[in-house]
Scaffold this motif. Sequence first.
Motif, short mmCIF file in Angstrom:
data_model
loop_
_atom_site.label_atom_id
_atom_site.label_comp_id
_atom_site.label_asym_id
_atom_site.label_seq_id
_atom_site.Cartn_x
_atom_site.Cartn_y
_atom_site.Cartn_z
N ILE A 1 13.96 -17.22 41.77
CA ILE A 1 13.66 -17.54 40.37
C ILE A 1 14.96 -18.03 39.76
N VAL B 1 12.57 -8.75 50.17
CA VAL B 1 13.73 -9.18 49.38
C VAL B 1 13.55 -10.62 48.93
N GLY B 2 14.39 -11.05 48.02
CA GLY B 2 14.44 -12.45 47.61
C GLY B 2 15.27 -13.26 48.58
N ALA C 1 10.58 -16.74 45.86
CA ALA C 1 11.75 -16.26 46.60
C ALA C 1 13.04 -16.43 45.80
N ALA D 1 11.16 -9.62 44.53
CA ALA D 1 11.14 -8.46 45.43
C ALA D 1 10.24 -7.31 44.97
N ASP E 1 18.04 -14.74 48.39
CA ASP E 1 19.49 -14.53 48.45
C ASP E 1 19.91 -13.44 49.46
N GLN E 2 18.95 -12.68 49.97
CA GLN E 2 19.29 -11.62 50.93
C GLN E 2 19.05 -12.03 52.38
N GLY F 1 13.70 -12.14 37.93
CA GLY F 1 13.97 -12.55 39.32
C GLY F 1 13.82 -11.38 40.28
N ASN F 2 14.35 -10.22 39.91
CA ASN F 2 14.19 -9.01 40.74
C ASN F 2 12.71 -8.70 40.92
N GLN G 1 20.22 -2.64 43.26
CA GLN G 1 21.45 -2.09 42.68
C GLN G 1 21.23 -1.65 41.23
N ASP H 1 21.30 0.86 55.65
CA ASP H 1 20.16 1.28 54.82
C ASP H 1 18.84 1.00 55.54
N TYR I 1 30.07 -4.46 52.30
CA TYR I 1 28.78 -4.28 51.63
C TYR I 1 27.57 -4.61 52.52
N GLN J 1 24.33 -2.29 53.86
CA GLN J 1 22.93 -2.71 53.68
C GLN J 1 22.19 -2.66 55.02
N LYS K 1 20.49 -19.48 40.51
CA LYS K 1 19.64 -18.29 40.62
C LYS K 1 19.71 -17.47 39.33
N MET K 2 18.59 -16.94 38.90
CA MET K 2 18.62 -16.01 37.77
C MET K 2 19.39 -14.77 38.24
#
Length: 330
Positions: A186, A146-147, A184, A23, A149-150, A18-19, A9, A135, A128, A132, A195-196
């Motif tokens: 951070i 992905v991390g 996975a 990921a 959280d996904q 973290g991103n 995003q 996508d 949302y 996804q 989560k960060m």
Amino acid sequence: RPRVLSGIQPTADSFHLGNYLGALREWVTLQREFDAFYCVVDLHAITVAQDPAELRRRTRVSAAQLLALGIDPDRSALFVQSHVPEHAQLSWVLECLTGFGEAGRMTQFKDKSTRQDADHVSVGLFTYPILQAADILVYQANAVPVGEDQRQHLELTRNLAQRFNARFGSTFTLPEPKIPQETAKIFDLQDPTAKMSKSVPAGVVELMEDPKRSAKKIRSAVTDNEREIRYDPEAKAGVSNLLVIYSALTGRAVSELEAEYAGRGYGDLKKDLGEVVVEFVTPFQDQVRGYLDDPAELDKILGKGAEKARSVAAETLRSVYDRIGFLPSM
Ligand code: TYM
């Protein structure tokens, strides 16, 4: 070649550590073996209030950061989600296959929506995860880096693909999440049990911020009252998070770092990790600025990426529309 898709995003002026570790690092690696599709998900960004000028800027800054991290536009289709209308078109079809309760069980939606009253939460935020799923499925992706959280969104994606295939005939590839082992999730430097994420600035290392500021945030990271530098995420969340970040950025094993810092203080670890981060982000930021200095070239890269993406997405959408029973348009 197998396909990979992922998205990020454009909701901040900078990606965070973290991103990258959860990921984006994997995006760069996977483009070597996979036919890769990577998108800046601007449609997802408007599920919460956005300022148009800011969104436009952040979309370019996001693309520039992806290029600076090593996404190679000659190998991978790097594009902006809104440039490929098939995402939204497939999303509608998938929405009509998703149960209202099923969508309501998405924990990210529950977390985000309980912070506000119902009329301030958009229906877009609710749907949302279905966008996804579109996508991913519109490219017939085999893998999705992905991390952690996904994970739940990826499960929904697989469920929707299976449901469509069962009802209308085999159409979609079932995608596998690619979630890294060590990085996975951070954690926030100020609250190493969370989560960060962009909402808490002091605990988030932003790739585009002044590197001195990042080093300072790391020096102020919350740890514990012991003195031992040891990986133990249950008892020592803060120190363990620092070790994971250190290990990931240097390629050195956590056990090797534990040995190196045996008998030394947290101050040493934090100072050294701060330097590692500065060394990583300084050349990165120079590269990002280089891409931003030439917005016409950047837009050209994104245009080329969208063109490649559209050719694949259009083919999937055609077959979906046909199987659903829509008349072909003549
Ligand atoms: P987004 O934009 O929030 O984050 C981008 C990626 O960064 C990962 N990530 C983390 N990994 C480890 N530790 C953290 N603290 C951390 N914070 C973020 C995320 O897991 C993600 O991989 N819904 C997605 C965007 C999206 C997408 C897609 C992803 C839209 N369509 C299709 C994959 C495929 C999101 O909000 O990511």
